[in-house]
Design a protein around this motif. Structure first.
Motif, PDB file in Angstrom:
ATOM      1  N   ALA A   1       0.488  -1.074  -0.089  1.00 45.79           N
ATOM      2  CA  ALA A   1      -0.211  -0.219   0.266  1.00 45.79           C
ATOM      3  C   ALA A   1       1.030   1.020   0.207  1.00 45.79           C
ATOM      4  O   ALA A   1       2.042   1.470   0.316  1.00 45.79           O
ATOM      5  CB  ALA A   1      -0.190  -0.099   1.478  1.00 45.79           C
ATOM      6  N   CYS A   2       0.374   2.705  -0.540  1.00 46.26           N
ATOM      7  CA  CYS A   2       0.872   3.317  -0.739  1.00 46.26           C
ATOM      8  C   CYS A   2      -0.203   4.435  -0.110  1.00 46.26           C
ATOM      9  O   CYS A   2      -1.305   4.589  -0.503  1.00 46.26           O
ATOM     10  CB  CYS A   2       1.648   3.685  -2.316  1.00 46.26           C
ATOM     11  N   LEU A   3       1.008   5.906   0.102  1.00 46.20           N
ATOM     12  CA  LEU A   3      -0.022   6.717   0.712  1.00 46.20           C
ATOM     13  C   LEU A   3       0.809   8.182   0.173  1.00 46.20           C
ATOM     14  O   LEU A   3       2.178   8.290   0.520  1.00 46.20           O
ATOM     15  CB  LEU A   3      -0.427   6.425   1.706  1.00 46.20           C
ATOM     16  N   SER A   4       0.116   8.818  -0.261  1.00 55.18           N
ATOM     17  CA  SER A   4       1.166  10.243  -0.792  1.00 55.18           C
ATOM     18  C   SER A   4       0.459  11.145   0.256  1.00 55.18           C
ATOM     19  O   SER A   4      -0.959  11.027   0.904  1.00 55.18           O
ATOM     20  CB  SER A   4       0.924  11.349  -2.006  1.00 55.18           C
ATOM     21  N   ILE A   5       0.920  11.484   1.267  1.00 57.42           N
ATOM     22  CA  ILE A   5       0.638  13.030   2.392  1.00 57.42           C
ATOM     23  C   ILE A   5       0.457  14.202   2.242  1.00 57.42           C
ATOM     24  O   ILE A   5      -0.537  14.138   2.811  1.00 57.42           O
ATOM     25  CB  ILE A   5       2.930  12.856   3.251  1.00 57.42           C
ATOM     26  N   PHE A   6       0.696  14.457   0.845  1.00 53.83           N
ATOM     27  CA  PHE A   6       0.590  16.144   0.618  1.00 53.83           C
ATOM     28  C   PHE A   6      -1.518  15.863   0.739  1.00 53.83           C
ATOM     29  O   PHE A   6      -2.100  16.639   0.693  1.00 53.83           O
ATOM     30  CB  PHE A   6       1.085  16.124  -0.848  1.00 53.83           C
TER      31      PHE A   6
ATOM     32  N   THR B   1      -3.942   7.200  -2.515  1.00 50.01           N
ATOM     33  CA  THR B   1      -3.505   6.146  -1.188  1.00 50.01           C
ATOM     34  C   THR B   1      -3.910   5.243  -2.712  1.00 50.01           C
ATOM     35  O   THR B   1      -4.710   5.202  -3.684  1.00 50.01           O
ATOM     36  CB  THR B   1      -4.554   5.925  -0.641  1.00 50.01           C
ATOM     37  N   LEU B   2      -2.870   3.680  -2.518  1.00 50.28           N
ATOM     38  CA  LEU B   2      -3.028   2.819  -3.688  1.00 50.28           C
ATOM     39  C   LEU B   2      -2.620   1.693  -2.481  1.00 50.28           C
ATOM     40  O   LEU B   2      -2.386   1.567  -1.754  1.00 50.28           O
ATOM     41  CB  LEU B   2      -1.750   2.732  -4.610  1.00 50.28           C
ATOM     42  N   TYR B   3      -3.214   0.149  -3.523  1.00 48.13           N
ATOM     43  CA  TYR B   3      -3.045  -1.144  -2.523  1.00 48.13           C
ATOM     44  C   TYR B   3      -3.431  -2.068  -3.933  1.00 48.13           C
ATOM     45  O   TYR B   3      -3.762  -1.829  -4.504  1.00 48.13           O
ATOM     46  CB  TYR B   3      -4.511  -1.240  -1.621  1.00 48.13           C
ATOM     47  N   ASN B   4      -2.854  -3.164  -3.157  1.00 45.06           N
ATOM     48  CA  ASN B   4      -2.669  -3.705  -4.153  1.00 45.06           C
ATOM     49  C   ASN B   4      -3.683  -4.929  -3.529  1.00 45.06           C
ATOM     50  O   ASN B   4      -4.458  -4.782  -2.641  1.00 45.06           O
ATOM     51  CB  ASN B   4      -1.523  -4.939  -3.038  1.00 45.06           C
TER      52      ASN B   4
ATOM     53  N   ALA C   1       9.002   2.735   2.850  1.00 42.64           N
ATOM     54  CA  ALA C   1       9.786   3.279   2.206  1.00 42.64           C
ATOM     55  C   ALA C   1       9.120   4.504   1.701  1.00 42.64           C
ATOM     56  O   ALA C   1       7.802   4.509   1.587  1.00 42.64           O
ATOM     57  CB  ALA C   1       9.870   2.231   0.705  1.00 42.64           C
ATOM     58  N   ALA C   2      10.097   5.525   1.571  1.00 38.89           N
ATOM     59  CA  ALA C   2       9.949   7.151   1.322  1.00 38.89           C
ATOM     60  C   ALA C   2      10.587   7.018  -0.017  1.00 38.89           C
ATOM     61  O   ALA C   2      11.330   7.299  -0.623  1.00 38.89           O
ATOM     62  CB  ALA C   2      10.286   7.892   2.132  1.00 38.89           C
ATOM     63  N   ASP C   3       9.167   8.220  -0.454  1.00 40.23           N
ATOM     64  CA  ASP C   3       9.648   8.782  -1.932  1.00 40.23           C
ATOM     65  C   ASP C   3       9.118   9.726  -2.654  1.00 40.23           C
ATOM     66  O   ASP C   3       7.892   9.808  -1.557  1.00 40.23           O
ATOM     67  CB  ASP C   3      10.376   7.524  -3.108  1.00 40.23           C
TER      68      ASP C   3
ATOM     69  N   VAL D   1       7.336   9.639  -8.873  1.00 39.78           N
ATOM     70  CA  VAL D   1       7.914   8.370  -8.929  1.00 39.78           C
ATOM     71  C   VAL D   1       6.889   6.547  -8.092  1.00 39.78           C
ATOM     72  O   VAL D   1       7.240   5.586  -8.337  1.00 39.78           O
ATOM     73  CB  VAL D   1       9.437   8.580  -7.958  1.00 39.78           C
ATOM     74  N   MET D   2       7.339   7.000  -6.827  1.00 37.16           N
ATOM     75  CA  MET D   2       6.224   5.903  -5.991  1.00 37.16           C
ATOM     76  C   MET D   2       4.740   5.163  -6.264  1.00 37.16           C
ATOM     77  O   MET D   2       5.020   4.569  -6.402  1.00 37.16           O
ATOM     78  CB  MET D   2       6.122   6.782  -4.304  1.00 37.16           C
ATOM     79  N   LEU D   3       4.095   6.234  -6.912  1.00 38.11           N
ATOM     80  CA  LEU D   3       3.326   6.242  -6.968  1.00 38.11           C
ATOM     81  C   LEU D   3       2.837   5.930  -8.941  1.00 38.11           C
ATOM     82  O   LEU D   3       2.397   4.645  -9.127  1.00 38.11           O
ATOM     83  CB  LEU D   3       1.894   7.297  -7.164  1.00 38.11           C
ATOM     84  N   ALA D   4       4.207   5.820  -9.579  1.00 36.26           N
ATOM     85  CA  ALA D   4       4.651   5.234 -10.818  1.00 36.26           C
ATOM     86  C   ALA D   4       5.224   4.074 -10.630  1.00 36.26           C
ATOM     87  O   ALA D   4       4.655   2.878 -11.626  1.00 36.26           O
ATOM     88  CB  ALA D   4       4.504   6.248 -11.482  1.00 36.26           C
ATOM     89  N   LYS D   5       6.011   3.535  -9.987  1.00 34.98           N
ATOM     90  CA  LYS D   5       6.846   3.064  -9.870  1.00 34.98           C
ATOM     91  C   LYS D   5       6.690   1.518  -8.938  1.00 34.98           C
ATOM     92  O   LYS D   5       7.066   0.562  -8.676  1.00 34.98           O
ATOM     93  CB  LYS D   5       8.336   3.276  -9.773  1.00 34.98           C
ATOM     94  N   MET D   6       5.918   2.110  -7.821  1.00 35.02           N
ATOM     95  CA  MET D   6       5.565   0.849  -7.016  1.00 35.02           C
ATOM     96  C   MET D   6       5.516  -0.495  -6.948  1.00 35.02           C
ATOM     97  O   MET D   6       5.585  -1.797  -6.197  1.00 35.02           O
ATOM     98  CB  MET D   6       4.956   1.238  -5.869  1.00 35.02           C
TER      99      MET D   6
END
Length: 128
Positions: free
Chosen positions: A49-54, A58-61, A97-99, A103-108
């Motif tokens: 899962a990913c969270l863009s703080i700003f 969110t993204l989820y597997n 992890a942080a990025d 980049v994170m949203l495109a590549k995770m």
């Protein structure tokens, strides 16, 4: 110095819940995306899962949708992964992890992706 420190791992039974925390320091929190990855020995690392703080995007597997929730606390500079209805296949070492968000949203989901910053990981075991 950038630091990401995971906590909250442990052993639980199938169907139970667990909350992981990723405490961060050393960078401008709101400018980054924080993601959770996991790895089981003998298997490829996978994004969870990913969270863009700003903007709280969110993204989820697909494997965790509806069971896991990622959320952040800007005041504490901490991102949480709330895991419910855990299954044995959720067992693994979980890394935060942080990025930068683009980049994170495109590549995770890419196997060879290496975020700028990693935590050391924490073990989650789901077993009866």
């Amino acid at each position: 110095e950038v630091q990401l420190v995971e906590s909250g791992g442990g052993s639980v039974q199938p169907g139970e819940s667990l909350r992981l925390s990723c405490a961060t320091s050393g960078f401008t929190f709101r400018d980054f995306a924080i993601a959770w990855f996991r790895q089981v020995p003998g298997k490829e690392r996978e994004g969870v899962a990913c969270l863009s703080i700003f903007n709280n995007h969110t993204l989820y597997n697909d494997a965790v949708k509806g069971r896991f929730t990622i959320l952040g606390d800007k005041a504490k500079r901490t991102v949480y992964l709330q895991m419910s209805s855990l299954k044995s296949e959720d067992t693994g070492v979980y890394y935060c992890a942080a990025d930068t968000p683009p980049v994170m949203l495109a590549k995770m989901w890419k196997l060879n992706y290496e975020p700028d910053y990693w935590g050391k990981g924490i073990l989650v075991t789901v077993s009866s």
